[in-house]
Design a protein around this motif. Structure first.
Motif, PDB file in Angstrom:
ATOM      1  N   SER A  38      55.723  37.814  44.716  1.00 25.59           N
ATOM      2  CA  SER A  38      54.352  37.974  45.193  1.00 25.59           C
ATOM      3  C   SER A  38      53.472  38.559  44.086  1.00 25.59           C
ATOM      4  CB  SER A  38      54.309  38.844  46.450  1.00 25.59           C
ATOM      5  OG  SER A  38      54.802  40.120  46.170  1.00 25.59           O
ATOM      6  N   LEU A  39      54.061  39.462  43.291  1.00 25.98           N
ATOM      7  CA  LEU A  39      53.302  40.017  42.170  1.00 25.98           C
ATOM      8  C   LEU A  39      52.946  38.932  41.154  1.00 25.98           C
ATOM      9  CD1 LEU A  39      54.739  43.483  41.140  1.00 25.98           C
ATOM     10  CD2 LEU A  39      52.364  42.858  41.580  1.00 25.98           C
ATOM     11  N   SER A  40      53.926  38.083  40.833  1.00 26.05           N
ATOM     12  CA  SER A  40      53.682  37.012  39.870  1.00 26.05           C
ATOM     13  C   SER A  40      52.548  36.124  40.353  1.00 26.05           C
ATOM     14  CB  SER A  40      54.940  36.155  39.696  1.00 26.05           C
ATOM     15  OG  SER A  40      55.998  36.937  39.256  1.00 26.05           O
ATOM     16  N   PHE A  41      52.569  35.843  41.652  1.00 28.18           N
ATOM     17  CA  PHE A  41      51.551  34.970  42.215  1.00 28.18           C
ATOM     18  C   PHE A  41      50.173  35.596  42.091  1.00 28.18           C
ATOM     19  CE2 PHE A  41      49.247  32.755  45.588  1.00 28.18           C
ATOM     20  CZ  PHE A  41      49.558  31.452  45.235  1.00 28.18           C
ATOM     21  N   LEU A  42      50.105  36.887  42.388  1.00 27.59           N
ATOM     22  CA  LEU A  42      48.832  37.607  42.261  1.00 27.59           C
ATOM     23  C   LEU A  42      48.321  37.539  40.827  1.00 27.59           C
ATOM     24  CD1 LEU A  42      48.859  40.979  44.229  1.00 27.59           C
ATOM     25  CD2 LEU A  42      47.052  39.259  44.075  1.00 27.59           C
ATOM     26  N   ILE A  43      49.236  37.770  39.889  1.00 26.09           N
ATOM     27  CA  ILE A  43      48.835  37.744  38.481  1.00 26.09           C
ATOM     28  C   ILE A  43      48.330  36.358  38.102  1.00 26.09           C
ATOM     29  CG2 ILE A  43      49.687  37.966  36.113  1.00 26.09           C
ATOM     30  CD1 ILE A  43      51.656  40.066  37.213  1.00 26.09           C
ATOM     31  N   LEU A  44      49.003  35.330  38.633  1.00 27.66           N
ATOM     32  CA  LEU A  44      48.605  33.955  38.341  1.00 27.66           C
ATOM     33  C   LEU A  44      47.159  33.713  38.777  1.00 27.66           C
ATOM     34  CD1 LEU A  44      49.637  31.271  37.258  1.00 27.66           C
ATOM     35  CD2 LEU A  44      50.224  30.643  39.586  1.00 27.66           C
ATOM     36  N   ILE A  45      46.822  34.190  39.978  1.00 25.88           N
ATOM     37  CA  ILE A  45      45.459  34.022  40.478  1.00 25.88           C
ATOM     38  C   ILE A  45      44.475  34.731  39.539  1.00 25.88           C
ATOM     39  CG2 ILE A  45      43.913  34.471  42.428  1.00 25.88           C
ATOM     40  CD1 ILE A  45      46.054  32.479  43.141  1.00 25.88           C
ATOM     41  N   LEU A  46      44.837  35.952  39.130  1.00 23.38           N
ATOM     42  CA  LEU A  46      43.971  36.704  38.227  1.00 23.38           C
ATOM     43  C   LEU A  46      43.785  35.956  36.899  1.00 23.38           C
ATOM     44  CD1 LEU A  46      45.109  40.389  38.763  1.00 23.38           C
ATOM     45  CD2 LEU A  46      42.888  39.360  39.316  1.00 23.38           C
ATOM     46  N   VAL A  47      44.888  35.410  36.399  1.00 23.37           N
ATOM     47  CA  VAL A  47      44.819  34.682  35.131  1.00 23.37           C
ATOM     48  C   VAL A  47      43.893  33.466  35.279  1.00 23.37           C
ATOM     49  CG1 VAL A  47      46.138  33.238  33.543  1.00 23.37           C
ATOM     50  CG2 VAL A  47      47.037  35.428  34.247  1.00 23.37           C
ATOM     51  N   SER A  48      44.038  32.767  36.402  1.00 24.28           N
ATOM     52  CA  SER A  48      43.211  31.579  36.596  1.00 24.28           C
ATOM     53  C   SER A  48      41.738  31.962  36.633  1.00 24.28           C
ATOM     54  CB  SER A  48      43.607  30.870  37.898  1.00 24.28           C
ATOM     55  OG  SER A  48      43.135  31.615  39.000  1.00 24.28           O
ATOM     56  N   LEU A  49      41.455  33.102  37.264  1.00 20.19           N
ATOM     57  CA  LEU A  49      40.083  33.589  37.336  1.00 20.19           C
ATOM     58  C   LEU A  49      39.573  33.872  35.922  1.00 20.19           C
ATOM     59  CD1 LEU A  49      37.809  34.422  39.257  1.00 20.19           C
ATOM     60  CD2 LEU A  49      38.722  36.737  39.206  1.00 20.19           C
ATOM     61  N   PHE A  50      40.463  34.488  35.133  1.00 14.85           N
ATOM     62  CA  PHE A  50      40.097  34.846  33.774  1.00 14.85           C
ATOM     63  C   PHE A  50      39.821  33.590  32.934  1.00 14.85           C
ATOM     64  CE2 PHE A  50      41.051  36.056  29.403  1.00 14.85           C
ATOM     65  CZ  PHE A  50      40.190  37.124  29.270  1.00 14.85           C
ATOM     66  N   VAL A  51      40.723  32.597  33.072  1.00 12.11           N
ATOM     67  CA  VAL A  51      40.556  31.350  32.325  1.00 12.11           C
ATOM     68  C   VAL A  51      39.226  30.698  32.703  1.00 12.11           C
ATOM     69  CG1 VAL A  51      41.442  28.993  32.052  1.00 12.11           C
ATOM     70  CG2 VAL A  51      43.014  30.930  32.070  1.00 12.11           C
ATOM     71  N   PHE A  52      38.944  30.695  33.991  1.00  8.03           N
ATOM     72  CA  PHE A  52      37.718  30.059  34.472  1.00  8.03           C
ATOM     73  C   PHE A  52      36.504  30.804  33.951  1.00  8.03           C
ATOM     74  CE2 PHE A  52      34.410  28.935  37.424  1.00  8.03           C
ATOM     75  CZ  PHE A  52      34.617  27.576  37.562  1.00  8.03           C
ATOM     76  N   LEU A  53      36.544  32.144  34.048  1.00 14.75           N
ATOM     77  CA  LEU A  53      35.412  32.944  33.597  1.00 14.75           C
ATOM     78  C   LEU A  53      35.191  32.789  32.102  1.00 14.75           C
ATOM     79  CD1 LEU A  53      35.730  36.253  35.650  1.00 14.75           C
ATOM     80  CD2 LEU A  53      33.987  34.462  35.846  1.00 14.75           C
ATOM     81  N   ALA A  54      36.285  32.708  31.351  1.00 18.76           N
ATOM     82  CA  ALA A  54      36.171  32.612  29.889  1.00 18.76           C
ATOM     83  C   ALA A  54      35.381  31.378  29.509  1.00 18.76           C
ATOM     84  CB  ALA A  54      37.545  32.586  29.256  1.00 18.76           C
ATOM     85  N   THR A  55      35.595  30.275  30.226  1.00 16.04           N
ATOM     86  CA  THR A  55      34.831  29.068  29.898  1.00 16.04           C
ATOM     87  C   THR A  55      33.449  29.113  30.539  1.00 16.04           C
ATOM     88  OG1 THR A  55      36.038  28.026  31.704  1.00 16.04           O
ATOM     89  CG2 THR A  55      36.761  27.510  29.478  1.00 16.04           C
ATOM     90  N   GLU A  56      33.314  29.926  31.592  1.00 16.81           N
ATOM     91  CA  GLU A  56      32.041  30.004  32.303  1.00 16.81           C
ATOM     92  C   GLU A  56      30.995  30.810  31.519  1.00 16.81           C
ATOM     93  OE1 GLU A  56      29.596  28.932  35.361  1.00 16.81           O
ATOM     94  OE2 GLU A  56      31.653  28.283  35.007  1.00 16.81           O
ATOM     95  N   VAL A  57      31.446  31.867  30.811  1.00 19.17           N
ATOM     96  CA  VAL A  57      30.481  32.734  30.129  1.00 19.17           C
ATOM     97  C   VAL A  57      29.925  32.096  28.866  1.00 19.17           C
ATOM     98  CG1 VAL A  57      31.431  34.916  30.994  1.00 19.17           C
ATOM     99  CG2 VAL A  57      32.311  33.950  28.869  1.00 19.17           C
ATOM    100  N   LEU A  58      30.536  30.998  28.418  1.00 22.79           N
ATOM    101  CA  LEU A  58      29.976  30.304  27.252  1.00 22.79           C
ATOM    102  C   LEU A  58      28.593  29.789  27.610  1.00 22.79           C
ATOM    103  CD1 LEU A  58      33.069  28.161  26.238  1.00 22.79           C
ATOM    104  CD2 LEU A  58      32.211  30.204  25.097  1.00 22.79           C
ATOM    105  N   PRO A  59      27.688  29.779  26.623  1.00 18.65           N
ATOM    106  CA  PRO A  59      26.351  29.238  26.936  1.00 18.65           C
ATOM    107  C   PRO A  59      26.458  27.756  27.316  1.00 18.65           C
ATOM    108  CG  PRO A  59      26.610  29.637  24.570  1.00 18.65           C
ATOM    109  CD  PRO A  59      27.796  30.226  25.244  1.00 18.65           C
TER     110      PRO A  59
END
Lengths: 553, 322
Positions: free
Chosen positions: B10-31
């Motif tokens: 369950s912890l791994s799954f939670l981390i996966l969701i967080l990582v996906s959020l991070f990946v998405f945000l990283a491309t989102e903050v680009l102009p």
């Protein structure tokens, strides 16, 4: 002669590549069914000797001379293969620490099986039957269930029984026990010792019993060797040796043992000053924090109750002894009062001030007034600070002393602790255990506290060192008038330092009152059991201090 | 025991969701959005605002970020990473082949590195401070210090140019047959393996040295248990427990090494795909490969945790402990 050791000499290579002698020309003999005790303080070479009896040395050590005749054969001269075959089958070892002596990832049964399989060539099924029978012989209920357990699922006493069962598996002629009960509680020790005596007769085994605890050797052994610096300095019949030791060192060792059943208080009782007590604890309860599975939003299990409804008080300038075995909650009490852990429910009043906060939230002056000394000095002294810096810290923090002034005061404290001021520039690791504990005491006294909490402060020390540390504590206390909460599992030590005593078991008070009353007329069966476990069996000769006490009366 | 496993998963799954959020945000903050990033200045000069708006709507880029994230995440969890911006091909189809090849490379590396590292580590620990240990430890430090792009090129120079045994670069297509992929991946595997063996054998040596001087090993020896059993049933499993987590972290770190090696050998794996996607500014492909990389890291750690649970009975009971 079953075992005949002649002129055995063992050396080891030190870190700076010098060769030192650990066992120096030791000769001893053991006949069938005999029990021989080897006594000595840490570093005297007794453990190295024990291993050498099995033709075994640790990496870096080497047997450089002498013979070990087992049934007439010099086992030191045998090829390795035959040495392996002897170990565990004709001469077996019960090592020092039962808690770390079993392989943690193997079921305990498998660890006995492998020994009988190896030496007696049994099949796995036969081995299992034999192992279960051995576990049963050590008096453990449900040996079948124990067989399948992992070491961490057993208590210290149970693990030591497993190790003993494994050692006796092939009915060895000689059993070498190396401090087998030092890591155990007193009452557990008593039970293990009874078991050893009983199994010794049942299995017709000769014993070599190695211990720093003369009390225990007196209980188990017919004959004794006293070792110092790798040599046997005194050997003979246990009772005779204890009654009239020839060597001065033996006499000093015997005198250093704190006695429980000495007549009268060892030191004059400090008068009750009649003032309000310095510390008053009422209905203290402490529960360990709840533990959950760690899965988010999963339910939590409530923690176990460590202390239940404990009430006591310490009068000014007096010492309260808190006795109990591991798990009795005594260290929890110390942690709550010193503020290491947050308070539970109940009331603690220190000089009228409620102690309802953990240490970081207490005012600095309150922190100064309560000082604590721990069991293991090495882990409670910062390894990267010199002794001088360690001692100067409380002086600078609490009294705003300048560097020079603090250093002078630190040197004075060190000298007060019978240590040379040159040690100020040393680091904790460079000092002996006794010196480290003195530094820890000096640090506590540097804050000029009103209450000092000593949690098993002498448990890690040799008896002779223990005696000197206790003497120092008593004289410092007499000088400063500090009150003391003294926690120990050793009734002898408590008897020596405490005016009043509380006996704790599973977080509850079993006995309480002035030390002399509790020790002479224990009201609770548990106290009686504890006293029985520590009674000095050889106490035929009153100790020097007792004679002095009698003379005063 | 099940609680401990459930907790790790369950912890791994939670981390996966967080990582996906991070990946998405990283491309989102680009102009600009994915479309702006992928279009060149020339494209922008030609396209009318209406056409751009149409393309945006088609790609779903006109929706709010939260909605896009959730739809991307729900797709990603079932293996649908959307379509590429330029060719409109499904991302999943594009990365399927490279993913297989990278997994192949990782498996081949592991299959070589783990047994060899064990063998060397045990040898060095057993003969600690003696000749085998000195040789192994010294060469390990050398092997560990050489970066992959140096050792890779050195291997090419020796085994592909001076002694033409292996191909210098891989000309197979992304979806070449597995056996052929394996045959050509010997040099890439060797490149990664040098560093891995060096590091893992040091790690194992350290754990085993500690286990060999433990009280339980001494007790077993004093009971006459054979040296073979002492080492392989008592000490080695015990030494793996502290080693595994560090090893998992290291293998996870290898992912970056794999990217380099794939580039050096032109090996058609996920790493090469990632580099190409970054160059082509293909945001959905970058997101997908980074996400899969994170899944790989998490899987490695999960595997290490589960192995520790299997090896160490103390962890099984105390689910509450870290």
């Amino acid at each position: 002669m079953l075992l005949d050791v002649k002129n055995l000499t063992v050396g080891y290579r030190t870190d700076d590549r010098q060769f030192r002698i650990a066992v120096d020309g030791v000769s001893l003999a053991l006949d069938k069914g005999e029990t021989l005790g080897i006594a000595g303080e840490s570093g005297c070479g007794k453990t190295t000797l024990a291993r050498a009896l099995m033709a075994y040395t640790r990496p870096g050590s080497k047997i450089v001379g002498g013979n070990v005749f087992l049934d007439g054969t010099d086992i030191l001269a045998l090829p390795d293969r035959q040495k392996h075959a002897i170990r565990g089958s004709r001469i077996a070892m019960v090592p020092q620490n039962p808690l770390s002596s079993l392989t943690f990832h193997m079921r305990v049964g498998a660890q006995i099986d492998e020994i009988v399989c190896r030496h007696e060539g049994l099949s796995r099924r036969q081995a299992q039957e034999k192992s279960v029978a051995l576990l049963a012989a050590t008096g453990m209920p449900e040996p079948d269930a124990i067989y399948r357990r992992y070491p961490h699922e057993l208590s210290g006493g149970q693990r030591q029984r497993v190790v003993i069962a494994a050692a006796l598996a092939c009915r060895p002629g000689i059993l070498v026990l190396d401090e087998p009960t030092t890591a155990l509680d007193k009452t557990t020790e008593l039970r293990v010792l009874e078991l050893v005596s009983q199994l010794r007769e049942q299995f017709d085994t000769a014993l070599v019993y190695i211990s720093h605890d003369l009390n225990v050797i007196a209980r188990v052994c017919d004959r004794i060797c006293v070792m110092r610096d790798g040599r046997v300095i005194e050997a003979g019949d246990t009772r005779k040796t204890f009654a009239s030791p020839v060597h001065g060192y033996t006499r000093r060792l015997l005198d250093a043992i704190p006695r429980v059943n000495a007549s009268g208080p060892v030191r004059p009782l400090r008068a009750d000053s009649g003032e309000a007590p310095i510390l008053e604890v009422t209905n203290l309860k402490y529960r360990y924090p709840a533990t959950g599975l760690g899965i988010p939003f999963s339910p939590k299990k409530p923690g176990t109750l460590a202390v239940q409804d404990l009430s006591f008080s310490i009068n000014r300038g007096r010492t309260l002894g808190l006795v109990g075995e591991s798990g009795s909650g005594k260290s929890t009490v110390a942690s709550v009062i010193s503020g290491i852990i947050p308070p539970g429910s109940g009331k603690i009043a220190f000089d009228g001030v409620p102690l309802n906060r953990a240490a970081p939230e207490r005012p600095a002056d309150l922190r100064r007034r309560i000082q604590m000394v721990f069991q293991d000095p090495l882990s409670s002294l910062n390894p990267r600070l010199s002794i001088g810096r360690i001692l100067m810290r409380p002086l600078r923090v609490f009294f705003a002393m300048g560097h020079e002034e603090a250093r002078q005061e630190a040197a004075r404290l060190l000298e007060r602790m019978d240590m040379r001021a040159e040690l100020l520039d040393r680091f904790p690791r460079q000092l002996s255990g006794g010196q480290q504990q003195r530094v820890a005491l000096a640090r506590a006294f540097a804050a000029r506290p009103d209450l000092i909490i000593c949690d098993e402060v002498t448990s890690a020390l040799d008896v002779s060192v223990q005696a000197s540390v206790l003497d120092l504590l008593l004289s410092m206390q007499a000088e400063s008038g500090v009150s003391c909460l003294f926690i120990s599992h050793d009734l002898g030590v408590i008897k020596r330092v405490a005016d009043d005593v509380i006996v704790l078991q599973s977080g509850e008070v079993r006995d309480a009152g002035p030390t002399s009353d509790v020790f002479t007329a224990p009201s609770h069966p548990y106290t009686q059991l504890l006293l029985e476990a520590t009674r000095n069996v050889f106490d035929v000769r009153p100790a020097a201090s007792d004679e002095a006490a009698l003379a005063v009366q | 025991m099940f609680a401990a496993i459930a907790r790790r998963i369950s912890l791994s799954f939670l981390i996966l969701i967080l990582v996906s959020l991070f990946v998405f945000l990283a491309t989102e903050v680009l102009p600009g959005d994915a479309l702006d990033v992928s279009l060149t200045d020339d494209d922008l000069a030609v396209l009318t605002p209406e056409q751009l708006a149409e393309m945006r709507a088609e790609l779903g880029l006109d929706r709010p970020a939260a909605v896009r994230y959730l739809s991307w995440l729900s797709g990603a969890l079932v293996g649908d990473f959307g379509n590429t911006i330029i060719t409109r091909a499904p991302v999943a189809d594009i990365i399927m082949g490279p993913l297989r090849n990278s997994i192949l490379l990782a498996l081949a590396t592991t299959a070589v590195a783990i047994p060899v590292a064990h063998f060397i580590g045990i040898l060095a620990a057993y003969w600690r401070d003696r000749a085998p240990d000195t040789i192994v430890s010294t060469s390990a430090i050398v092997g560990y210090s050489i970066p992959e792009f140096v050792s890779g090129n050195a291997l090419i120079l020796i085994f592909a140019i001076w002694l033409p045994i292996f191909p210098a670069t891989i000309v197979l297509y992304t979806d070449g047959p597995i056996l052929e992929m394996l045959a050509v991946s010997i040099l890439p595997v060797a490149t990664i393996v040098i560093g891995s063996i060096a590091y893992l054998s040091r790690l194992l040596r350290l754990g085993l040295v500690e286990a060999l001087v433990s009280d339980y090993v001494e007790r077993a020896r004093l009971a006459g248990v054979s040296e073979w059993r002492v080492v392989f049933t008592h000490a080695v499993p015990a030494s793996l427990v502290p080693t595994l987590n560090a090893a998992a972290l290291y293998v996870a770190g290898l992912l970056s090494g794999i990217v380099v090696v794939e580039k050096v050998f032109a090996y058609p794996g996920l790493g090469l795909e990632l580099i190409n996607a970054v160059l082509k500014r293909e945001v959905p492909v970058v997101q997908a490969t980074v996400f899969l990389g994170a899944v790989g890291v998490l899987l490695m750690n999960l595997l290490a945790d589960l192995s520790i649970i299997a090896l160490d009975p103390r962890v099984r009971r105390s689910a509450g402990r870290g």
